[in-house]
Design an enzyme around this catalytic site. Structure first.
Site, PDB file in Angstrom:
ATOM      1  CG  ASP A 182     -49.151  49.010   8.845  1.00  0.00           C
ATOM      2  OD1 ASP A 182     -50.030  48.396   8.205  1.00  0.00           O
ATOM      3  OD2 ASP A 182     -48.361  48.445   9.605  1.00  0.00           O
ATOM      4  CG  HIS A 183     -51.827  48.101   3.215  1.00  0.00           C
ATOM      5  ND1 HIS A 183     -50.635  47.427   3.288  1.00  0.00           N
ATOM      6  CD2 HIS A 183     -52.764  47.161   2.961  1.00  0.00           C
ATOM      7  CE1 HIS A 183     -50.855  46.133   3.084  1.00  0.00           C
ATOM      8  NE2 HIS A 183     -52.146  45.939   2.871  1.00  0.00           N
ATOM      9  CG  HIS A 245     -49.108  44.757   7.545  1.00  0.00           C
ATOM     10  ND1 HIS A 245     -49.055  46.100   7.263  1.00  0.00           N
ATOM     11  CD2 HIS A 245     -48.654  44.134   6.429  1.00  0.00           C
ATOM     12  CE1 HIS A 245     -48.600  46.262   6.025  1.00  0.00           C
ATOM     13  NE2 HIS A 245     -48.339  45.092   5.501  1.00  0.00           N
TER      14      HIS A 245
HETATM   15  C1  BG6 Z   1     -47.711  43.854   2.140  1.00  0.00           C
HETATM   16  C2  BG6 Z   1     -46.683  42.763   2.056  1.00  0.00           C
HETATM   17  O1  BG6 Z   1     -47.313  44.842   3.054  1.00  0.00           O
HETATM   18  O2  BG6 Z   1     -48.948  43.299   2.581  1.00  0.00           O
HETATM   19  C3  BG6 Z   1     -47.148  41.654   1.127  1.00  0.00           C
HETATM   20  O3  BG6 Z   1     -45.459  43.313   1.565  1.00  0.00           O
HETATM   21  C4  BG6 Z   1     -48.504  41.151   1.539  1.00  0.00           C
HETATM   22  O4  BG6 Z   1     -46.214  40.578   1.117  1.00  0.00           O
HETATM   23  C5  BG6 Z   1     -49.466  42.309   1.696  1.00  0.00           C
HETATM   24  O5  BG6 Z   1     -48.971  40.265   0.528  1.00  0.00           O
HETATM   25  C6  BG6 Z   1     -50.789  41.841   2.294  1.00  0.00           C
HETATM   26  O6  BG6 Z   1     -51.724  42.881   2.257  1.00  0.00           O
HETATM   27  P1  BG6 Z   1     -53.279  42.574   2.204  1.00  0.00           P
HETATM   28  O7  BG6 Z   1     -53.921  43.917   2.288  1.00  0.00           O
HETATM   29  O8  BG6 Z   1     -53.538  41.854   0.917  1.00  0.00           O
HETATM   30  O9  BG6 Z   1     -53.562  41.705   3.386  1.00  0.00           O
END
Ligand code: BG6
Length: 495
Positions: A182-183, A245
């Site tokens: 989960d980045h 997230h």
């Molecule tokens: C991803 C989603 O997991 O997270 C995207 O699939 C979203 O739709 C993105 O834009 C948002 O990531 P960050 O790091 O730009 O907030």
């Protein structure tokens, strides 16, 4: 060394599935190159990319060079040639077993040869390819010996499909070798939440229903579909952002203090929160979809126009959640996320309660007209990394008409507090942890499944109650019903 790291090996080979895809170009290759530039990759680490495209090593390095030039600032690239020299490429159709043995030969690893290091695999492919890929890896002996596997989301589309994927992975890997990404957990400020809560004495005694009125979590994006029509329309904001997230953020805010900063202790506490989430009731969610509007002065089309068709997919969701445990009894957690909102911002707002008795107002003190506002902690995750604590202070003056108070922010801008460090891509941390075997920032199976169970119940409710989409103009903060959702409780969204 924490227990979870004890069994760790440092991988000397990294196998990237989906090596020509969007995530690889935008995030994975730039992250690896930046780690290389900082001297954080072992000098022996070799990276093998694989995907369906028929490319030679040289062609893949060209693709990687282009991606780095596009997505990594020049001052973070270091020696690109040295980095590109680590890369090789093997074309593969992962839907058939053919080709996996050749891949194993290419990696120089058949039947778990771990003379040095071991293998880290990263699957950044469509979920439909997970099962066949694992079958192929087993077939060629690539699951034996020192091996671990990282899995990029989406891990299924509901609990049942996620269980299927998890079962398939579990048939070849122990849970201790499975790294679900989960980045958001790789983001510095998200990790800082743990430091804020558990490395300071002043928050924890107040971190409960007796002192906190409510919590807000906002993940707002200005982007629309970004060419991901096929994926997004079958997914929607609830499954794309809340299931993973936002629930991870909620779990970090709500969890009990873990006994250590290690994978088992932290994930044990997070999963208890996820299991304590109360099923959302009708009237506590708002689904929205954007229509044409403007973002930062630029006209943008509506979702239907981008899609070139009508759709019932939500691009916005707001909801009110509860964690049914002793600590959070009666404290609402308001969550909202959406595409095409007015600004890109991810933040957590912890709204404290008012002091129990104000000495500054009341009949006994007719001159004092100072109204107290409750303290508020705002944790900015992106684009700004900052922490703001709003405190009441006396306004300067002689107070002939009574004391005047105002809420003033105590601001910590993280980049200013830590000058000389650079902002890292979340995947730098995650890829390094995958290579070195630290699971602390990866999601365990029981967490993912608890997240899906809760989200599935919301979707079932939407179906049962025929909850309809509400439109919002691109560039606004979502449908007005989302504002009403909070205002019914006397709460305003923080903007
Ligand atoms: C991803 C989603 O997991 O997270 C995207 O699939 C979203 O739709 C993105 O834009 C948002 O990531 P960050 O790091 O730009 O907030």
């Amino acid at each position: 060394m924490p227990q979870d790291r004890a069994a760790a090996f440092v991988a000397d080979r990294l196998l990237l599935f989906g090596a020509t895809g969007d995530l690889a170009r935008r995030m994975l290759l730039p992250s690896l190159c930046a780690l290389n530039a900082d001297g954080l990759l072992d000098k022996n680490l070799r990276i093998v990319g694989t995907a369906r495209s028929q490319l030679s090593d040289a062609e893949y390095r060209d693709l990687a060079r282009e991606a780095l030039e596009q997505h990594l600032p020049a001052d973070r690239r270091g020696s690109m040639d040295a980095f590109l020299g680590r890369l090789s490429y093997q074309p593969l159709d992962a839907t058939t077993l053919e080709g996996f043995e050749e891949l194993a030969d290419r990696i120089g690893r058949r039947g778990g040869d771990d003379a040095s290091g071991g293998l880290a695999i990263f699957l950044s492919t469509a979920p439909a390819l997970f099962e066949p890929t694992i079958r192929g890896l087993r077939h060629s002996g690539l699951t034996e010996g020192n091996v671990r596997i990282g899995l990029e989301k989406p891990l299924g589309t509901d609990l049942a499909s996620s269980e299927e994927i998890n079962d398939a992975v579990a048939s070849a890997f122990e849970e201790s070798a499975i790294f679900r990404i989960d980045h958001y957990l790789g983001k510095e400020t998200v990790q800082n939440l743990l430091a804020l809560r558990f490395a300071n004495i002043m928050f924890e005694p107040l971190w409960n229903a007796a002192h906190i009125d409510h919590v807000q979590i906002t993940v707002a994006e200005t982007v629309g579909l970004e060419g991901r029509v096929g994926f997004y329309d079958g997914t929607g904001a609830l499954r794309d952002m809340v299931q993973n997230h936002m629930l991870q953020l909620l779990a970090l805010v709500a969890m009990e203090p873990p006994i250590h900063f290690d994978a088992t202790a932290i994930r044990d506490e997070k999963v208890k929160v996820l299991r304590a989430l109360r099923q959302v009731a009708a009237g506590q969610t708002v689904r929205g979809q954007y229509t044409a509007g403007a973002i930062e002065g630029q006209a943008v089309p509506g979702y239907d126009d981008e899609l070139e068709g009508e759709s019932d997919t939500e691009t916005f969701i707001a909801l009110k959640a509860h964690v049914d445990n002793w600590r959070w009894k009666g404290v609402p957690f308001y969550l909202r996320t959406g595409k095409r909102l007015p600004e890109r911002v991810t933040e957590i707002v912890v709204q404290f309660r008012c002091v129990p008795h104000s000495i500054f107002e009341g009949d006994h003190n007719p001159k004092a007209g100072a109204r107290l506002q409750p303290n508020r902690l705002v944790i900015g995750i992106q684009p700004e990394e900052n922490i703001q604590l709003c405190l009441m202070a006396k306004m300067p003056g002689l107070d002939r008409d009574g004391i005047r108070l105002r809420s003033v922010p105590l601001d910590i801008a993280m980049p200013d507090a830590f000058t000389g460090t650079h902002r890292r891509i979340a995947y730098e941390r995650l890829l390094l942890d995958l290579i070195e075997g630290d699971q602390t920032l990866f999601v365990r199976r029981d967490e993912v499944e608890a997240q899906w169970a809760w989200v599935d119940a919301i979707r079932a409710l939407w179906n049962a109650e025929s909850i309809r989409l509400k439109n919002y103009t691109a560039g606004s903060w979502g449908p007005s019903a989302a504002i009403a959702l909070a205002e019914r409780d006397g709460v305003s969204w923080h903007e």
